[in-house]
Design a protein around this motif. Sequence first.
Motif, short mmCIF file in Angstrom:
data_model
loop_
_atom_site.label_atom_id
_atom_site.label_comp_id
_atom_site.label_asym_id
_atom_site.label_seq_id
_atom_site.Cartn_x
_atom_site.Cartn_y
_atom_site.Cartn_z
N THR A 28 89.38 62.78 4.80
CA THR A 28 89.75 61.79 5.82
C THR A 28 88.54 60.94 6.18
OG1 THR A 28 89.16 63.16 7.72
CG2 THR A 28 91.41 63.44 6.81
N ASP B 241 93.10 56.95 14.15
CA ASP B 241 93.93 57.96 13.51
C ASP B 241 95.06 58.42 14.43
OD1 ASP B 241 94.37 59.60 11.13
OD2 ASP B 241 93.91 61.30 12.46
N TYR B 242 94.72 58.67 15.68
CA TYR B 242 95.76 59.06 16.64
C TYR B 242 96.81 57.96 16.77
CZ TYR B 242 93.79 63.36 18.61
OH TYR B 242 93.37 64.65 18.81
N THR B 243 96.36 56.73 16.87
CA THR B 243 97.27 55.60 17.04
C THR B 243 98.19 55.43 15.83
OG1 THR B 243 95.63 54.49 18.42
CG2 THR B 243 97.37 53.11 17.53
N ILE B 244 97.63 55.53 14.63
CA ILE B 244 98.41 55.41 13.39
C ILE B 244 99.50 56.46 13.35
CG2 ILE B 244 98.28 55.77 10.90
CD1 ILE B 244 95.56 54.32 10.97
N HIS B 245 99.20 57.65 13.83
CA HIS B 245 100.18 58.75 13.78
C HIS B 245 101.06 58.82 15.02
CE1 HIS B 245 97.31 59.99 10.63
NE2 HIS B 245 98.43 60.35 10.03
N LEU C 74 100.28 59.14 18.08
CA LEU C 74 99.82 60.06 19.11
C LEU C 74 99.07 59.29 20.19
CD1 LEU C 74 98.54 62.86 16.73
CD2 LEU C 74 100.70 62.83 17.98
#
Length: 113
Positions: free
Chosen positions: A48, A103-107, A109
């Motif tokens: 990642t 990453d949180y935003t893309i998923h 979260l």
Amino acid sequence: MTNEGFETMLNDTFDKIKSVLLAKAGEYAADGDRLHNFKRAAHLQGITPVGALSGMMCKHTVSIYDLINGYEEGRAIEPELWDEKIIDSINYLILLRAALYEDYTIHGLRWLE
């Protein structure tokens, strides 16, 4: 250190952090993506972007520890070298925060608000 002295140092640190991050943007941010190099490194390594960033950040952490060990052994270390390494380390933590935020935003979260 007085409160006033600390505040002066803190403001100077913030100014240097911003200056370095903005100066390096042209070198490391392709197509306007400030995390480009970490994403590219992640792709090359099959990990990642956060993992790639942690590997790069580790180099800076080792450098800081080497400086501290040298300092503890009585070696003279130029303030400019300390400053460069400390600012780089702070900037890697900021970039880590940005990578995690993305990453949180893309998923889908929620990141801290």
